[in-house]
Design a protein around this motif. Structure first.
Motif, PDB file in Angstrom:
ATOM      1  N   VAL A 263       0.836  -1.205   0.000  1.00  0.00           N
ATOM      2  CA  VAL A 263       0.000   0.000   0.000  1.00  0.00           C
ATOM      3  C   VAL A 263       0.870   1.254   0.000  1.00  0.00           C
ATOM      4  O   VAL A 263       0.611   2.207  -0.748  1.00  0.00           O
ATOM      5  N   SER A 264       1.913   1.270   0.824  1.00  0.00           N
ATOM      6  CA  SER A 264       2.787   2.445   0.885  1.00  0.00           C
ATOM      7  C   SER A 264       3.513   2.659  -0.435  1.00  0.00           C
ATOM      8  O   SER A 264       3.631   3.792  -0.922  1.00  0.00           O
ATOM      9  N   ARG A 265       3.995   1.581  -1.039  1.00  0.00           N
ATOM     10  CA  ARG A 265       4.658   1.714  -2.336  1.00  0.00           C
ATOM     11  C   ARG A 265       3.670   2.151  -3.410  1.00  0.00           C
ATOM     12  O   ARG A 265       4.014   2.943  -4.296  1.00  0.00           O
ATOM     13  N   GLY A 266       2.447   1.650  -3.334  1.00  0.00           N
ATOM     14  CA  GLY A 266       1.425   2.085  -4.275  1.00  0.00           C
ATOM     15  C   GLY A 266       1.132   3.570  -4.147  1.00  0.00           C
ATOM     16  O   GLY A 266       0.896   4.255  -5.155  1.00  0.00           O
ATOM     17  N   ALA A 267       1.146   4.075  -2.920  1.00  0.00           N
ATOM     18  CA  ALA A 267       0.924   5.512  -2.716  1.00  0.00           C
ATOM     19  C   ALA A 267       2.055   6.325  -3.327  1.00  0.00           C
ATOM     20  O   ALA A 267       1.814   7.388  -3.936  1.00  0.00           O
ATOM     21  N   PHE A 268       3.296   5.866  -3.177  1.00  0.00           N
ATOM     22  CA  PHE A 268       4.412   6.559  -3.830  1.00  0.00           C
ATOM     23  C   PHE A 268       4.248   6.529  -5.350  1.00  0.00           C
ATOM     24  O   PHE A 268       4.552   7.506  -6.044  1.00  0.00           O
ATOM     25  N   LEU A 269       3.755   5.421  -5.888  1.00  0.00           N
ATOM     26  CA  LEU A 269       3.532   5.329  -7.329  1.00  0.00           C
ATOM     27  C   LEU A 269       2.486   6.346  -7.781  1.00  0.00           C
ATOM     28  O   LEU A 269       2.627   6.969  -8.844  1.00  0.00           O
TER      29      LEU A 269
END
Length: 565
Positions: A263-269
């Motif tokens: 989820v955190s990496r998706g938010a950065f994306l």
């Protein structure tokens, strides 16, 4: 691998590994950033005392010089110097890798220094008071644009050295699994930076040639559209960078792991895909772009960027809450936050940064980015109120917080004036929060953004604001002075610690990197948690209610100032 027998050292307190070349570059960039923070802070005091109606310190010409230099020294030079240091830390140190091409990295640093100094000289020569935006057809000296171009090229070199270090670390297998979340966030900042610098080059190079007399005309509408791809997106680099610092501090202080790596990496994306589109709110009243473009960027696209920030605003304190509850702080909803180390400036600075960025910067940013509401606050002092909440409370305070960690870990010096260091984030963070809040309040009442005299003294057509506007600007002035004092304490503590702090053991270098130690595992782990952070969810609901209420208050205000029928 070209190394000497003294290339690496281990910090005995954190287990982090530093490569000599990367360490020296981190120190150089961080110190350069603090120097420009000092210059920008002095100018901030002068600008604040001029906008404070009861003081009104500077004459008009000096005010615009100071405002131009303040914007560039703070929003560009201080922050990007520090961000380059963060990129080298997130790649070389967190991945336990040697730095790729140190000599080229030093070339980039030299170009950044030359560019920043050249730009400041151009401003103080007296013919380049064009503000940070430098809108054409208002001309500046060619050296102002040249300095910005040189600085941008140097920063771009730093970005490519960071990317090269990621390649080196992967090839030499210096870390386990995927790159840590903090490094992933730094990679996000790097990608946005490359887009940003490209936008700046596209418009600043021809503008430099125009100012030097080689090009006859620069279209103002075209300039504004492309320039804001640089001007606003440069602040999106900051958002990705300071969110990465939030995750770093959570790991360092609490051993916290993200509630969900995916989820955190998706938010950065989502940041990479949509965050730069927030540039649209600066040109919503311009005729040069279509209504369809404005509506798309200020609704569907912008909301995806907002979603990303809300995810980080949930997962960072959520990770801290999970870590605290695992340590036994389980009473009620909020014992985990009450028992947090509020006397540690690394944590307190980070958490005030998170709250201020979310409640003041985030909510006001959505309001400003709404096409209809934007009309009532466009080019008022609300705009700098918003970006002081995002860039100063959010980014600068986060960078201040992590500095208190870096002084012993990177510089191997003990902090001086530890009592003052505990209070510095509160003085700076709360002072700047009041500064931004009352600036936005005055902007809602229509106080103009850039005019040096809100009273229009001596003007043929004057305008009298309500008394509450003058009161808000006065409180803004007091809060601004408090924030400047807080910033001054940060500089005194950090510079004093580097020069005079007690030397700490563990600064010796050795020949080879070592395996990842347990102390650094939190920076590379993959956490997961379900509904294990009820306190954080309660705070998120408070944020949501605050956002909804303020959002619809502005729609009501729009209806009152723009009646139909």
């Amino acid at each position: 691998m070209a190394t000497t027998t003294t290339d690496y050292r281990i910090c005995p307190d954190t287990g982090l590994q530093f490569h000599r070349s990367a360490e020296n570059l981190m120190k150089a960039n961080a110190v350069a950033g603090v120097v420009f923070l000092l210059i920008g802070g002095i100018l901030a005091l002068l600008v604040t005392l001029t906008r404070w109606p009861a003081v009104h310190l500077l004459p008009a010409d000096t005010f615009y010089q100071a405002l131009t230099a303040h914007g560039l020294d703070m929003l560009v030079f201080w922050i990007i110097f520090f961000e380059i240091a963060v990129l080298y830390f997130a790649s070389s140190t967190l991945l336990r890798s040697r730095l790729a091409t140190p000599k080229i990295a030093w070339l980039g640093f030299a170009l950044m220094i030359i560019g920043a100094v050249t730009t400041n000289i151009a401003i103080w020569r007296g013919r380049s008071s064009v503000m940070m935006t430098s809108y054409v057809p208002m001309p500046a000296e060619p050296t102002l644009y040249l300095g910005l171009i040189l600085f941008a090229v140097g920063a771009l070199i730093g970005c490519f050295v960071f990317l090269g270090t990621l390649v080196v670390a992967r090839a030499e297998r210096t870390y386990q699994g995927s790159i840590p979340l903090v490094t992933f966030g730094a990679l996000t900042a790097c990608i946005i930076a490359i887009f940003t610098i490209a936008s700046g080059a596209i418009i600043l190079i021809p503008t430099f040639l125009w100012s030097a007399g080689y090009i006859s005309h620069i279209d103002p509408l075209m300039y504004r559209v492309i320039w804001w791809g640089f001007g606003h997106s440069s602040q999106q680099i900051n958002v990705a960078a300071h969110v990465s610092v939030w995750y770093l501090v959570a790991a360092l202080v609490f051993g916290a792991k993200p509630m969900s790596e995916k989820v955190s990496r998706g938010a950065f994306l989502l940041y990479i895909l949509f965050l730069q589109l927030a540039s649209a709110h600066h040109i919503l009243v311009d005729p040069g772009v279509s209504s369809e473009w404005k509506i798309f960027n200020t609704s569907y696209a912008m909301y995806l960027a907002v979603l990303a920030s809300m995810v980080h605003g949930l997962t960072v304190p959520g990770a801290i809450e999970v870590a605290q509850r695992e340590k036994g702080f389980n009473k009620g909803l909020f014992e985990w936050i009450r028992k947090a180390p509020w006397g540690n400036p690394v944590f307190s600075g980070m958490f005030i940064s998170l709250i201020g960025f979310g409640f003041l910067g985030g909510i006001s940013g959505v309001v400003m980015g709404t096409e209809q509401i934007n009309i009532i606050i466009h080019n008022t002092i609300y705009v700098p109120g918003h970006f002081h909440a995002t860039v100063v409370i959010g980014t600068t305070l986060a960078f201040m917080a992590v500095t208190y960690f870096l002084i012993p870990a990177l510089f191997r010096r003990e902090l001086i004036w530890k009592g003052l260091a505990k209070w510095q984030p509160y003085l700076f963070g709360l002072g700047m929060s009041a500064f931004a809040l009352f600036m936005m309040g005055a902007g809602t009442l229509g106080v103009q953004r850039r005019h040096w005299d809100m009273g229009f003294t001596g003007a043929m057509l004057g305008y009298e604001y309500p008394g509450s506007a003058y009161l808000m600007m006065g409180i803004m002035g007091i809060a601004g002075v408090a924030a400047v004092i807080g910033g001054g304490l940060y500089i005194l503590i950090t510079v004093g610690s580097i020069l005079f702090g007690k030397k700490l053991p563990g600064a010796q270098f050795h020949d080879l990197p070592t395996p990842v130690p347990q102390a650094a595992a939190a920076l590379q782990g993959h956490g997961h948690a379900g509904f294990a952070a009820p306190g954080t969810f309660a705070l998120a609901l408070v944020f949501l209610v605050s956002f909804v209420v303020y959002y619809f208050i502005n729609w009501k205000y729009l209806a009152s100032v723009w009646p139909l029928g």
